[in-house]
Write an enzyme that holds these catalytic residues in place. Sequence first.
Site, PDB file in Angstrom:
ATOM      1  N   LYS B  76      -1.688   5.721 -51.572  1.00 44.49           N
ATOM      2  CA  LYS B  76      -1.600   4.305 -51.200  1.00 44.49           C
ATOM      3  C   LYS B  76      -0.155   3.850 -51.340  1.00 44.49           C
ATOM      4  CE  LYS B  76      -3.783  -0.197 -52.183  1.00 44.49           C
ATOM      5  NZ  LYS B  76      -4.697  -0.951 -53.065  1.00 44.49           N
ATOM      6  N   SER B 151      -8.339  -3.663 -50.657  1.00 44.17           N
ATOM      7  CA  SER B 151      -7.058  -3.447 -50.036  1.00 44.17           C
ATOM      8  C   SER B 151      -6.686  -1.990 -49.776  1.00 44.17           C
ATOM      9  CB  SER B 151      -5.970  -4.069 -50.918  1.00 44.17           C
ATOM     10  OG  SER B 151      -5.831  -3.354 -52.121  1.00 44.17           O
ATOM     11  N   SER B 175     -10.719  -3.316 -54.731  1.00 42.74           N
ATOM     12  CA  SER B 175      -9.921  -2.663 -53.685  1.00 42.74           C
ATOM     13  C   SER B 175     -10.065  -1.146 -53.557  1.00 42.74           C
ATOM     14  CB  SER B 175      -8.438  -2.994 -53.880  1.00 42.74           C
ATOM     15  OG  SER B 175      -8.180  -4.319 -53.478  1.00 42.74           O
TER      16      SER B 175
END
Lengths: 95, 483
Positions: B76, B151, B175
């Site tokens: 990420k 997210s 997330s």
Amino acid sequence: MSLTHQDVARIARLARIAVTDEEIAATGAQLNNIFGLIEKMQAVNTDGIEPMAHPQDVSLRLRDDVVTETDRREAFQAVAPQVAAGLFLVPKVIE
Amino acid sequence: MINATLKELSAALAAKSVSSVELAGQYLDRIAALNPALNAFITVDAGKTLAEAAAADAARAAGQAGLLTGVPLAVKDIFCQQGWKTSCGSKMLDNFIAPYDAHVIERVRAAGLVTIGRTNMDEFAMGSANENSYYGAVKNPWDLAAIPGGSSGGSAAAVAARLAPAALGTDTGGSIRQPASHCGITGIKPTYGVVSRYGMVAFASSLDQGGPMAQTAEDCALLLNTMAGFDGRDSTSLERPTEDYTRELNNSLAGLKVGLPKEYFAAGLSADVARVVDAAVAELKKLGAEVVEVSLPNTELSIPAYYVIAPAEASSNLSRYDGVRYGHRAAQYKDLADMYEKSRAEGFGSEVKRRILVGTYVLSHGYYDAYYLKAQKVRRLIADDFKRAFEQCDVILGPVAPTAAFNIGEKSNDPVEMYLSDIYTLSVNLAGLPGMSVPAGFAANGRPIGLQIIGNYFSEAKMLNVAHQFQQVTDWHRQAPAL
């Protein structure tokens, strides 16, 4: 509560974010909706409840007072917008 | 090989039936073919990836390979990784090449995992749909019209589309779990403090926690073994003995007490999700689990409490973006204050600005007690709910989100509507508990649905055991989208 355009402008100034008049109008409406959601919390009785800052309620560690960092100024300044002679440059603050 | 788990890839590499360079090449080819449609990655750098893979092959040849050496991993774009752009999905950091490694990156590098690319995400991890990225929305591999969740939407989409066998994610309010649910993969948010936040771009520091995302619970356990551990540079990192998160995987579930919070099955839950969760609970009963009803009466308050605490902490954390030391600086300005205001106005997207404004207001003079302090007290009530519930059960099961993935654009104009969809995930972060999502079925429209497993503090091994046993008798986690 309801935030006025003046309130939104003041908050944006505190947050150091430039906003246009159109943005103030649009953002103000959204913020008021968000605060409408948040206000639901005020109805709950929390008398005598200890606020929770950390899930484990541990006290923060102290580290030994010794230098552990190495000098990495060059690497860190390589990503800076403007530097000279090892210093970060900003617009003149004091005339 | 593209559908292989970490476990299987590890075995193939050990048997030398494939090299790390070959493996990385396979995934890079697939990314080149499919990423233009999915937008799951922000940065792909074949040169860097293949160099890491060659180093892993060399380590293996020298007899220094560990279990995950040479296995590809998507990262990420929130984890600082030296030499890689670390944008956090923001224009603010579009020019930021991290000068150091996050603790988690140090750990995965030391284990020999190979960075396959840096995944797309909601800007500064603020969002539930991955529509708030400066680099554009991520598409759900199961249905390109659907959001992948957020997210960590790029990480979830990458694993679901088999662009990577596993990925790193972070979870501040859901997330990891919510995109894992929407993309049909497995993901776990550990207990707060288990994974170091050092080098993870900060959003809400009392809630942020990194965790693994993969096809299976077993793979998550293997990756968590690599990620977890004490780090003195994170002031809230917990000093605990090293754990093997795989140690309970094969335990029987006979006698396991499963709690179902009645508030999670009330109004607002879609029929699709209710059906899938009910079926998963029935499956666990067949494995010997006993079901008890529990109550988490303050669940609804998690939304207001979270949307005070997270923006407050974000407004403070994001004050560091001033256009001086790193990040975006406006081209034109008349003085220092103007430089700050223009740099931040240009660098941040609209959701990030909204949250900074909410946070600034609730922390401003005269409002602290009414908002932040009040929210911290409500936070205690929520944590106490869980404490009582865990006196009656070993794990709590429920939905991850009220519905399967919604359509791109469906909620993007209404922040409040978007926030309400976080109802089942926020309280876990507020309490600091571990939570995970496990693929458990599909909605009528073919979009995946996950089962949430919530554990007591430090019960990750138990949760992974439940998930692994569930995955021994179901195959939802092995299904892949047609691409």
